[in-house]
Design a protein around this motif. Structure first.
Motif, PDB file in Angstrom:
ATOM      1  N   LYS B   3     -14.395 -39.843  69.633  1.00 29.94           N
ATOM      2  CA  LYS B   3     -14.707 -40.445  70.942  1.00 29.94           C
ATOM      3  C   LYS B   3     -13.509 -40.398  71.889  1.00 29.94           C
ATOM      4  CE  LYS B   3     -18.470 -43.480  69.682  1.00 29.94           C
ATOM      5  NZ  LYS B   3     -18.896 -44.836  69.371  1.00 29.94           N
ATOM      6  N   ALA B   6     -13.068 -36.865  73.066  1.00 29.58           N
ATOM      7  CA  ALA B   6     -14.159 -36.516  73.991  1.00 29.58           C
ATOM      8  C   ALA B   6     -13.889 -37.110  75.370  1.00 29.58           C
ATOM      9  CB  ALA B   6     -15.495 -37.016  73.445  1.00 29.58           C
ATOM     10  N   LEU B   7     -13.375 -38.334  75.395  1.00 26.16           N
ATOM     11  CA  LEU B   7     -13.064 -38.986  76.670  1.00 26.16           C
ATOM     12  C   LEU B   7     -11.936 -38.233  77.398  1.00 26.16           C
ATOM     13  CD1 LEU B   7     -13.493 -41.360  78.620  1.00 26.16           C
ATOM     14  CD2 LEU B   7     -11.820 -42.659  77.296  1.00 26.16           C
ATOM     15  N   SER B  10     -13.299 -34.958  78.708  1.00 31.81           N
ATOM     16  CA  SER B  10     -14.212 -35.160  79.849  1.00 31.81           C
ATOM     17  C   SER B  10     -13.425 -35.461  81.119  1.00 31.81           C
ATOM     18  CB  SER B  10     -15.212 -36.279  79.546  1.00 31.81           C
ATOM     19  OG  SER B  10     -14.544 -37.532  79.503  1.00 31.81           O
ATOM     20  N   LYS B  16     -19.126 -34.804  81.852  1.00 31.05           N
ATOM     21  CA  LYS B  16     -19.620 -36.045  81.269  1.00 31.05           C
ATOM     22  C   LYS B  16     -19.288 -36.025  79.785  1.00 31.05           C
ATOM     23  CE  LYS B  16     -23.264 -36.352  84.660  1.00 31.05           C
ATOM     24  NZ  LYS B  16     -24.527 -35.772  85.042  1.00 31.05           N
ATOM     25  N   GLU B  17     -19.049 -37.216  79.214  1.00 32.58           N
ATOM     26  CA  GLU B  17     -18.662 -37.284  77.794  1.00 32.58           C
ATOM     27  C   GLU B  17     -19.721 -36.639  76.892  1.00 32.58           C
ATOM     28  OE1 GLU B  17     -16.785 -40.741  75.667  1.00 32.58           O
ATOM     29  OE2 GLU B  17     -16.854 -41.529  77.718  1.00 32.58           O
TER      30      GLU B  17
END
Lengths: 241, 79
Positions: B3, B6-7, B10, B16-17
């Protein structure tokens, strides 16, 4: 009015040439692309010239004066958009901007303007022509990432424009520049990714790319208005980069 | 997909994530040019306190490649 347009064989230069023609000018186009010259409308005079070659430029300009009597307007349009970041960490053979390519981009976009203006202003001064020089600058002149050489060259064009407006005013010769933002031409679409164009549109208050015709109209304006001198006229829909 | 990574991706690529996945490559992301690669490297070095070399950077042309390099640098990532 006799107008000489550099890089006028196609793209923005051709649109400017045709616009001046429709305004009643005698238009001579110089371009190094022989195929483009061959395809010019018959009402436009074409001459083959590499505008980075000073002697060749003087010879061609002299021939235009011999054939048409004088040159009233020079539009320094020839140039090539060049993109290369100062540091490219994805280029293992050398992460820094190539100096040879820097020189090439500056030669094509800056030296050419100096070379052509020297050749034409010499004739204007000798013939006492109260002419106009119009340089095609760019929004990139204020600095645009990924365009060290191009931005530097166009900033140089702006500086020469203001300098010449001050020096040549005493001869009745004016000098202005038109600085387009992002125009929906083939070269823009070749130089920029779809994402980049989307980003530009989002940041342009008018929400669209410019039209080549709108740049040509700006060129005509700074030619026609006899009290406009030393101006860098932005044609960019309000975009700030 | 991790996560935190991914952030980061992005934000760097302005996606977008949910658009970030392990199969994503440079060719899929229009904004992923050499300048964005620089942003990516500097962000990853700051966020994970690591130092990336030119060979590392050249391998980071896909999310899978980025994950491989980060793991080799000792960064713990979720699958």
């Amino acid at each position: 009015m006799v107008a000489l347009v550099t890089g006028g064989g196609k793209g923005l230069g051709l649109v400017i040439a045709e616009h001046l023609l429709s305004n009643g000018a005698t238009v001579v186009v110089v371009d190094r692309d022989r195929d483009a010259l061959d395809a010019l409308p018959t009402s436009v005079f074409g001459k083959c010239l590499d505008v980075t070659q000073p002697e060749e430029a003087r010879t061609v300009v002299a021939s235009v004066v011999k054939e048409h009597g004088r040159i009233d307007v020079l539009v320094n349009n020839a140039g090539v958009i060049y993109n290369e970041p100062l540091v490219n960490i994805m280029k293992p053979e050398g992460i820094m901007h190539d100096y040879g390519r820097f020189r090439e981009a500056v030669t094509v976009n800056l030296d050419s303007v100096f070379i052509m203006t020297c050749a034409v202003v010499e004739q204007m001064v000798l013939l006492r022509t109260k002419g106009v020089i119009v340089n095609i600058s760019s929004i990139s002149a204020c600095g645009n990432e990924g365009q060290t050489a191009y931005a530097a060259a166009k900033a140089g064009v702006n500086a020469m424009t203001v300098t010449w407006s001050k020096e040549l005013g005493r001869c009745g010769i004016r000098c202005n520049a038109v600085a387009p933002g992002f125009i929906g031409t083939e070269s823009t679409h070749q130089a920029l990714s779809v994402d980049s164009i989307k980003h530009i549109l989002q940041n342009t208050p008018l929400g669209r790319l410019g039209k080549a015709q709108e740049v040509a109209q700006a060129v005509a304006t700074v030619i026609e208005n006899e009290f406009i001198n030393g101006v860098i006229l932005d044609v960019n829909g309000g975009l700030v980069i | 997909m991790d996560k935190r990574l991914a952030l980061i991706l992005s934000e760097v690529f302005r996606l977008k994530e949910k658009e970030i996945n392990i199969a994503l490559t440079k060719a899929d992301v229009g904004s992923w040019d050499s300048l964005k690669q620089m942003d990516l490297v500097l962000t990853l070095e700051r966020e994970y306190n690591i130092l990336l070399t030119i060979p590392d950077i050249l391998r980071m042309v896909s999310v899978a490649g980025i994950v491989d390099v980060l793991r080799e640098k000792g960064v713990a990532l979720e699958d």
